[in-house]
Design a protein around this motif. Structure first.
Motif, short mmCIF file in Angstrom:
data_model
loop_
_atom_site.label_atom_id
_atom_site.label_comp_id
_atom_site.label_asym_id
_atom_site.label_seq_id
_atom_site.Cartn_x
_atom_site.Cartn_y
_atom_site.Cartn_z
N LEU A 112 0.86 -1.22 0.10
CA LEU A 112 0.02 -0.57 0.30
C LEU A 112 1.21 1.47 -0.21
CD1 LEU A 112 -3.07 -0.67 2.41
CD2 LEU A 112 -2.74 -0.94 -0.08
N ARG A 113 2.01 1.49 0.81
CA ARG A 113 2.62 2.51 0.34
C ARG A 113 3.03 2.77 -0.60
NH1 ARG A 113 5.97 1.50 5.64
NH2 ARG A 113 4.92 2.44 6.92
N ALA A 114 3.58 1.78 -1.46
CA ALA A 114 4.31 1.73 -2.72
C ALA A 114 2.92 1.92 -3.48
CB ALA A 114 4.67 0.47 -3.44
N ASP A 115 1.67 1.46 -3.58
CA ASP A 115 0.62 2.29 -4.68
C ASP A 115 0.20 3.52 -4.37
OD1 ASP A 115 0.38 -0.07 -5.45
OD2 ASP A 115 -1.28 -1.10 -4.18
N ASN A 116 0.70 4.04 -2.93
CA ASN A 116 0.67 5.54 -2.27
C ASN A 116 1.15 6.18 -2.80
OD1 ASN A 116 -1.45 5.22 -1.11
ND2 ASN A 116 -1.02 4.56 1.29
N ILE A 117 2.67 6.14 -3.11
CA ILE A 117 3.71 6.62 -3.74
C ILE A 117 3.51 6.96 -5.67
CG2 ILE A 117 6.07 6.64 -4.63
CD1 ILE A 117 6.95 5.33 -1.70
N LYS A 118 3.03 5.75 -5.43
CA LYS A 118 3.06 5.96 -7.57
C LYS A 118 1.61 7.11 -7.56
CE LYS A 118 4.35 1.38 -8.79
NZ LYS A 118 3.54 -0.13 -8.76
N LEU A 119 0.82 7.08 -6.96
CA LEU A 119 -0.35 7.27 -6.76
C LEU A 119 0.18 9.29 -6.41
CD1 LEU A 119 -2.84 6.10 -5.16
CD2 LEU A 119 -3.25 6.79 -7.19
N PHE A 120 0.58 9.57 -5.48
CA PHE A 120 1.57 10.71 -5.47
C PHE A 120 2.17 11.31 -6.22
CE2 PHE A 120 4.68 13.56 -4.47
CZ PHE A 120 4.03 14.77 -3.56
N GLU A 121 2.58 10.09 -7.52
CA GLU A 121 3.16 10.58 -8.63
C GLU A 121 2.48 10.47 -9.61
OE1 GLU A 121 6.44 8.66 -12.44
OE2 GLU A 121 5.66 7.46 -10.02
N LYS A 122 1.40 10.38 -10.09
CA LYS A 122 -0.18 10.86 -10.51
C LYS A 122 -0.50 12.00 -9.74
CE LYS A 122 -1.16 5.74 -11.97
NZ LYS A 122 -1.79 4.80 -11.94
N ILE A 123 -0.95 12.44 -9.16
CA ILE A 123 -0.92 13.63 -8.70
C ILE A 123 -0.30 14.95 -9.06
CG2 ILE A 123 -1.65 15.56 -6.58
CD1 ILE A 123 -2.74 12.79 -5.06
N LYS A 124 0.86 14.49 -8.89
CA LYS A 124 2.39 15.48 -9.43
C LYS A 124 1.80 15.93 -10.66
CE LYS A 124 5.54 17.40 -7.13
NZ LYS A 124 5.71 18.39 -6.25
N PHE A 125 1.79 14.49 -11.65
CA PHE A 125 1.77 14.92 -13.22
C PHE A 125 0.34 15.75 -13.30
CE2 PHE A 125 -0.12 12.98 -16.96
CZ PHE A 125 0.82 13.83 -17.79
N LEU A 126 -1.22 15.72 -12.61
CA LEU A 126 -2.05 16.11 -13.01
C LEU A 126 -1.96 17.05 -12.47
CD1 LEU A 126 -4.45 13.73 -12.09
CD2 LEU A 126 -4.29 13.80 -13.59
N THR B 164 -1.67 13.53 3.95
CA THR B 164 -1.38 13.30 2.91
C THR B 164 -0.58 12.30 2.54
OG1 THR B 164 -3.32 12.30 4.03
CG2 THR B 164 -2.10 10.99 1.98
N GLU B 165 -0.54 14.12 1.31
CA GLU B 165 0.72 13.74 -0.37
C GLU B 165 1.27 14.59 0.43
OE1 GLU B 165 -0.94 17.03 -3.05
OE2 GLU B 165 -3.28 16.04 -2.96
N LEU B 166 1.85 15.25 1.55
CA LEU B 166 2.92 16.06 2.30
C LEU B 166 3.71 14.47 3.12
CD1 LEU B 166 2.54 19.26 3.68
CD2 LEU B 166 3.13 18.68 1.83
N ARG B 167 3.07 13.40 3.32
CA ARG B 167 3.48 12.44 3.76
C ARG B 167 4.09 11.37 3.43
NH1 ARG B 167 0.29 8.59 7.00
NH2 ARG B 167 -1.48 10.24 6.31
N TYR B 168 3.72 11.65 1.33
CA TYR B 168 4.43 11.23 0.33
C TYR B 168 5.21 11.82 -0.33
CZ TYR B 168 1.66 7.03 2.41
OH TYR B 168 0.99 6.38 2.93
N ALA B 169 5.61 13.29 -0.19
CA ALA B 169 6.09 13.42 -0.98
C ALA B 169 8.03 13.68 -0.86
CB ALA B 169 6.34 15.05 -0.78
N SER B 170 8.26 13.27 -0.10
CA SER B 170 9.75 12.65 0.11
C SER B 170 9.57 11.58 -0.15
CB SER B 170 10.07 13.17 2.04
OG SER B 170 9.69 12.28 2.72
N GLN B 171 9.12 10.83 0.18
CA GLN B 171 9.61 9.05 -0.47
C GLN B 171 9.41 9.20 -1.96
OE1 GLN B 171 6.67 6.53 1.42
NE2 GLN B 171 7.11 6.88 3.40
N TYR B 172 8.43 10.36 -2.53
CA TYR B 172 8.22 10.15 -3.63
C TYR B 172 9.78 10.49 -4.38
CZ TYR B 172 6.93 11.78 -8.55
OH TYR B 172 7.16 12.33 -9.63
N GLU B 173 10.12 11.79 -4.29
CA GLU B 173 11.88 12.10 -4.30
C GLU B 173 12.84 11.71 -4.40
OE1 GLU B 173 11.64 15.29 -6.03
OE2 GLU B 173 9.53 15.56 -5.46
N GLU B 174 12.45 10.89 -2.85
CA GLU B 174 14.20 9.78 -2.88
C GLU B 174 13.51 8.89 -4.56
OE1 GLU B 174 13.22 8.05 0.34
OE2 GLU B 174 14.27 10.24 1.48
#
Length: 185
Positions: free
Chosen positions: A91-105, A118-128
């Motif tokens: 679910l964490r990996a899925d949330n990071i993918k969803l955050f990526e889609k949010i950033k794209f949109l 929620t978005e801020l929580r996964y922003a750092s993991q996405y950036e890494e």
């Protein structure tokens, strides 16, 4: 039922006189259960000793069965915990993918850029995860630095120190200017 049929006096007498058939832990347990031994008048008959041993062995079997049930429940709980941990990682990996889609949109014009917790929580993991070359470049820099001679390492460290601080750059500039003036004079 059977414990009521046995009176405390014969048990105390058995513990006090020490029948050879009753093991020592049972004697101690009986003494603790009925209190300190008093003056006893007799010993346990053979039938009562056998019934006492049968009761204790059946109790031991009940405890053994309950222990096996609890161990089975513990194994099931461990299995469930492992399954939940793997699901949490998924679910964490899925949330990071969803955050990526949010950033794209959000990159499209006309889209609002409001972000919540929620978005801020996964922003750092996405950036890494986004920059796969950062760890490679760090390893390469470290490898190159270790291959330098000690003089080169000292020069590089001094250069980094001078270039990283504005005050150090200013002092370095005026110092070299002063040395050039001394040489020309």
């Amino acid at each position: 039922g059977v414990f009521r049929a046995l009176s405390p006096r014969p048990l105390q007498g058995a513990a006090e006189h020490g029948l050879e058939k009753i093991p020592e832990p049972i004697k101690e347990a009986t003494a603790l259960f009925y209190g300190p031994p008093a003056a006893a008048s007799g010993t346990l008959p053979e039938g009562q000793v056998d019934s006492l041993l049968a009761i204790i062995s059946s109790q031991r079997e009940r405890f053994r069965a309950r222990n096996q049930e609890l161990e089975a429940e513990n194994r099931m709980a461990q299995h469930t915990l492992q399954a939940l941990q793997s699901e949490l990682d998924s679910l964490r990996a899925d949330n990071i993918k969803l955050f990526e889609k949010i950033k794209f949109l959000q990159s499209y014009p006309g889209r609002g850029g409001s972000s919540d917790d929620t978005e801020l929580r996964y922003a750092s993991q996405y950036e890494e995860r986004l920059d796969p070359f950062s760890s490679f470049s760090k390893r390469e820099r470290q490898r190159k630095y270790l291959s330098l001679s000690p003089w080169d390492k000292a020069t590089l460290s001094m250069g980094r120190l001078v270039l990283s601080n504005k005050m150090a750059r200013t002092i370095g500039f005026f110092y070299t200017l002063f040395l050039h003036c001394l040489v020309f004079l």
